[in-house]
Write a protein that holds these residues in place. Structure first.
Motif, PDB file in Angstrom:
ATOM      1  N   LEU A  98       0.822  -1.209   0.000  1.00 17.61           N
ATOM      2  CA  LEU A  98       0.000   0.000   0.000  1.00 17.61           C
ATOM      3  C   LEU A  98       0.858   1.261   0.000  1.00 17.61           C
ATOM      4  CD1 LEU A  98      -2.688  -1.007   2.664  1.00 17.61           C
ATOM      5  CD2 LEU A  98      -3.030  -0.793   0.197  1.00 17.61           C
ATOM      6  N   VAL A  99       2.051   1.157   0.555  1.00 14.75           N
ATOM      7  CA  VAL A  99       2.928   2.304   0.746  1.00 14.75           C
ATOM      8  C   VAL A  99       4.272   2.023   0.077  1.00 14.75           C
ATOM      9  CG1 VAL A  99       4.076   3.707   2.497  1.00 14.75           C
ATOM     10  CG2 VAL A  99       1.787   2.826   2.938  1.00 14.75           C
ATOM     11  N   ASN A 100       4.788   3.013  -0.657  1.00 16.85           N
ATOM     12  CA  ASN A 100       6.077   2.817  -1.321  1.00 16.85           C
ATOM     13  C   ASN A 100       7.223   3.407  -0.496  1.00 16.85           C
ATOM     14  OD1 ASN A 100       6.287   5.619  -1.869  1.00 16.85           O
ATOM     15  ND2 ASN A 100       5.139   5.376  -3.772  1.00 16.85           N
ATOM     16  N   GLY A 101       8.427   3.187  -0.953  1.00 20.53           N
ATOM     17  CA  GLY A 101       9.614   3.647  -0.235  1.00 20.53           C
ATOM     18  C   GLY A 101       9.660   5.153  -0.057  1.00 20.53           C
ATOM     19  N   LYS A 102       9.183   5.875  -1.042  1.00 16.94           N
ATOM     20  CA  LYS A 102       9.180   7.340  -0.956  1.00 16.94           C
ATOM     21  C   LYS A 102       8.264   7.810   0.180  1.00 16.94           C
ATOM     22  CE  LYS A 102       9.679  10.843  -4.329  1.00 16.94           C
ATOM     23  NZ  LYS A 102       9.482  11.283  -5.693  1.00 16.94           N
ATOM     24  N   ASP A 103       7.092   7.184   0.305  1.00 15.57           N
ATOM     25  CA  ASP A 103       6.174   7.511   1.402  1.00 15.57           C
ATOM     26  C   ASP A 103       6.809   7.203   2.757  1.00 15.57           C
ATOM     27  OD1 ASP A 103       4.156   8.306  -0.392  1.00 15.57           O
ATOM     28  OD2 ASP A 103       3.333   6.272  -0.482  1.00 15.57           O
ATOM     29  N   GLN A 122       9.087  -4.165   5.385  1.00 17.85           N
ATOM     30  CA  GLN A 122       8.686  -5.468   5.930  1.00 17.85           C
ATOM     31  C   GLN A 122       7.609  -5.296   7.001  1.00 17.85           C
ATOM     32  OE1 GLN A 122       9.467  -8.282   4.621  1.00 17.85           O
ATOM     33  NE2 GLN A 122       8.499  -9.596   6.115  1.00 17.85           N
ATOM     34  N   LYS A 123       7.774  -4.300   7.867  1.00 20.04           N
ATOM     35  CA  LYS A 123       6.765  -4.035   8.902  1.00 20.04           C
ATOM     36  C   LYS A 123       5.425  -3.678   8.270  1.00 20.04           C
ATOM     37  CE  LYS A 123       9.897  -2.303  12.463  1.00 20.04           C
ATOM     38  NZ  LYS A 123      10.241  -1.153  13.309  1.00 20.04           N
ATOM     39  N   LEU A 124       5.468  -2.911   7.192  1.00 22.44           N
ATOM     40  CA  LEU A 124       4.235  -2.482   6.545  1.00 22.44           C
ATOM     41  C   LEU A 124       3.549  -3.630   5.817  1.00 22.44           C
ATOM     42  CD1 LEU A 124       5.316   1.057   5.319  1.00 22.44           C
ATOM     43  CD2 LEU A 124       3.892   0.476   7.286  1.00 22.44           C
ATOM     44  N   ILE A 125       4.326  -4.558   5.276  1.00 19.61           N
ATOM     45  CA  ILE A 125       3.735  -5.765   4.678  1.00 19.61           C
ATOM     46  C   ILE A 125       3.011  -6.552   5.764  1.00 19.61           C
ATOM     47  CG2 ILE A 125       4.289  -8.043   3.701  1.00 19.61           C
ATOM     48  CD1 ILE A 125       4.316  -5.904   1.573  1.00 19.61           C
ATOM     49  N   GLN A 126       3.643  -6.686   6.932  1.00 17.66           N
ATOM     50  CA  GLN A 126       3.006  -7.391   8.041  1.00 17.66           C
ATOM     51  C   GLN A 126       1.727  -6.677   8.470  1.00 17.66           C
ATOM     52  OE1 GLN A 126       6.058  -7.779  11.042  1.00 17.66           O
ATOM     53  NE2 GLN A 126       7.209  -9.249   9.829  1.00 17.66           N
ATOM     54  N   TRP A 127       1.771  -5.352   8.537  1.00 23.15           N
ATOM     55  CA  TRP A 127       0.573  -4.593   8.894  1.00 23.15           C
ATOM     56  C   TRP A 127      -0.527  -4.840   7.867  1.00 23.15           C
ATOM     57  CZ3 TRP A 127      -2.637  -1.125   6.606  1.00 23.15           C
ATOM     58  CH2 TRP A 127      -3.550  -0.481   7.433  1.00 23.15           C
ATOM     59  N   GLN A 128      -0.147  -4.818   6.605  1.00 25.05           N
ATOM     60  CA  GLN A 128      -1.121  -5.021   5.522  1.00 25.05           C
ATOM     61  C   GLN A 128      -1.754  -6.405   5.602  1.00 25.05           C
ATOM     62  OE1 GLN A 128       0.488  -3.583   1.829  1.00 25.05           O
ATOM     63  NE2 GLN A 128      -1.091  -4.573   0.606  1.00 25.05           N
ATOM     64  N   LEU A 129      -0.973  -7.408   5.932  1.00 22.35           N
ATOM     65  CA  LEU A 129      -1.520  -8.763   6.077  1.00 22.35           C
ATOM     66  C   LEU A 129      -2.454  -8.855   7.277  1.00 22.35           C
ATOM     67  CD1 LEU A 129       1.674 -10.849   5.292  1.00 22.35           C
ATOM     68  CD2 LEU A 129      -0.428 -10.813   3.941  1.00 22.35           C
ATOM     69  N   ALA A 130      -2.128  -8.130   8.336  1.00 29.96           N
ATOM     70  CA  ALA A 130      -2.968  -8.141   9.538  1.00 29.96           C
ATOM     71  C   ALA A 130      -4.227  -7.299   9.373  1.00 29.96           C
ATOM     72  CB  ALA A 130      -2.165  -7.651  10.737  1.00 29.96           C
ATOM     73  N   HIS A 131      -4.221  -6.367   8.414  1.00 29.16           N
ATOM     74  CA  HIS A 131      -5.345  -5.460   8.176  1.00 29.16           C
ATOM     75  C   HIS A 131      -5.705  -5.478   6.683  1.00 29.16           C
ATOM     76  CE1 HIS A 131      -3.213  -3.984  11.753  1.00 29.16           C
ATOM     77  NE2 HIS A 131      -4.434  -3.750  12.213  1.00 29.16           N
ATOM     78  N   SER A 133      -8.277  -5.046   4.967  1.00 25.71           N
ATOM     79  CA  SER A 133      -9.162  -4.019   4.420  1.00 25.71           C
ATOM     80  C   SER A 133      -8.621  -2.613   4.692  1.00 25.71           C
ATOM     81  CB  SER A 133     -10.576  -4.168   4.994  1.00 25.71           C
ATOM     82  OG  SER A 133     -10.544  -4.044   6.400  1.00 25.71           O
ATOM     83  N   GLY A 134      -7.394  -2.531   5.229  1.00 25.53           N
ATOM     84  CA  GLY A 134      -6.783  -1.239   5.518  1.00 25.53           C
ATOM     85  C   GLY A 134      -6.420  -0.488   4.247  1.00 25.53           C
ATOM     86  N   THR A 135      -6.377   0.821   4.360  1.00 27.25           N
ATOM     87  CA  THR A 135      -6.020   1.681   3.221  1.00 27.25           C
ATOM     88  C   THR A 135      -4.578   2.163   3.382  1.00 27.25           C
ATOM     89  OG1 THR A 135      -6.710   3.707   4.330  1.00 27.25           O
ATOM     90  CG2 THR A 135      -8.411   2.498   3.080  1.00 27.25           C
ATOM     91  N   ALA A 136      -4.067   2.792   2.347  1.00 28.77           N
ATOM     92  CA  ALA A 136      -2.726   3.363   2.410  1.00 28.77           C
ATOM     93  C   ALA A 136      -2.650   4.407   3.519  1.00 28.77           C
ATOM     94  CB  ALA A 136      -2.341   3.970   1.067  1.00 28.77           C
ATOM     95  N   GLU A 137      -3.693   5.214   3.655  1.00 32.33           N
ATOM     96  CA  GLU A 137      -3.706   6.244   4.705  1.00 32.33           C
ATOM     97  C   GLU A 137      -3.728   5.607   6.096  1.00 32.33           C
ATOM     98  OE1 GLU A 137      -2.926   9.714   6.121  1.00 32.33           O
ATOM     99  OE2 GLU A 137      -3.061   9.402   3.958  1.00 32.33           O
ATOM    100  N   ASP A 138      -4.492   4.531   6.272  1.00 31.49           N
ATOM    101  CA  ASP A 138      -4.500   3.802   7.542  1.00 31.49           C
ATOM    102  C   ASP A 138      -3.090   3.298   7.870  1.00 31.49           C
ATOM    103  OD1 ASP A 138      -7.282   4.096   7.718  1.00 31.49           O
ATOM    104  OD2 ASP A 138      -7.669   2.096   6.862  1.00 31.49           O
ATOM    105  N   CYS A 139      -2.446   2.778   6.864  1.00 32.97           N
ATOM    106  CA  CYS A 139      -1.101   2.232   7.015  1.00 32.97           C
ATOM    107  C   CYS A 139      -0.124   3.339   7.420  1.00 32.97           C
ATOM    108  CB  CYS A 139      -0.678   1.578   5.699  1.00 32.97           C
ATOM    109  SG  CYS A 139       0.825   0.616   5.791  1.00 32.97           S
TER     110      CYS A 139
END
Length: 151
Positions: A98-103, A122-131, A133-139
């Protein structure tokens, strides 16, 4: 033990009958990360792990008892396969972050990328798997909260 053997042993944990319900609730993130590693070979790895999983098969016993054990292993395979599909993880390795390196660099206020960005990816991939239905902004909000706690 080689990487394939290790993967099969990890999948054994996920297909224990008493853990199947817990996989759906507690382990989907770990399972998603594992599937991201083995990609399209997950069905083969699951089948191998189901066949290698310890059982009561005794080669001296009659064939009908062995067939019952093999049927149990087939059911375990189907149960875990259905859980993976039900969680939407059957092609999780193709899911784009959901989020790229620049973000990430913007949130962390970094001028250049590097190992820190890789760790956060890696942390954000884990967050995305745990959520799922989460959005990029949520992330990004989660990331800001984590960063604020460390400051």
């Amino acid at each position: 033990m080689n990487k394939e053997g290790s993967t099969c042993m990890q999948l054994c944990f996920f297909h224990s009958e008493r853990h199947c319900t817990r996989v759906a609730k507690l382990e989907s993130c770990k399972l998603g990360l594992l599937l991201r590693e083995i990609k399209g070979f997950w069905r083969v790895a699951l089948m191998v792990s189901a066949l290698l999983y310890p059982s009561d098969i005794n080669h001296a016993e009659d064939i009908s008892k062995n067939n019952i054990q093999l049927d149990k292993k087939r059911k375990v395979f189907e149960m875990v396969k259905n859980a993976i599909v039900g969680l939407g993880l059957e092609e999780v390795w193709e899911v784009k972050p959901l989020v790229n390196g620049k973000d990430i660099m913007n949130v962390l206020q970094l001028k250049s990328g590097g190992p820190v960005v890789k760790v956060w990816q890696q942390k954000l991939i884990q967050w995305q798997l745990a959520h799922p239905s989460g959005t990029a902004e949520d992330c990004l909000d989660w990331m800001r909260q984590k960063r604020a706690k460390r400051s």
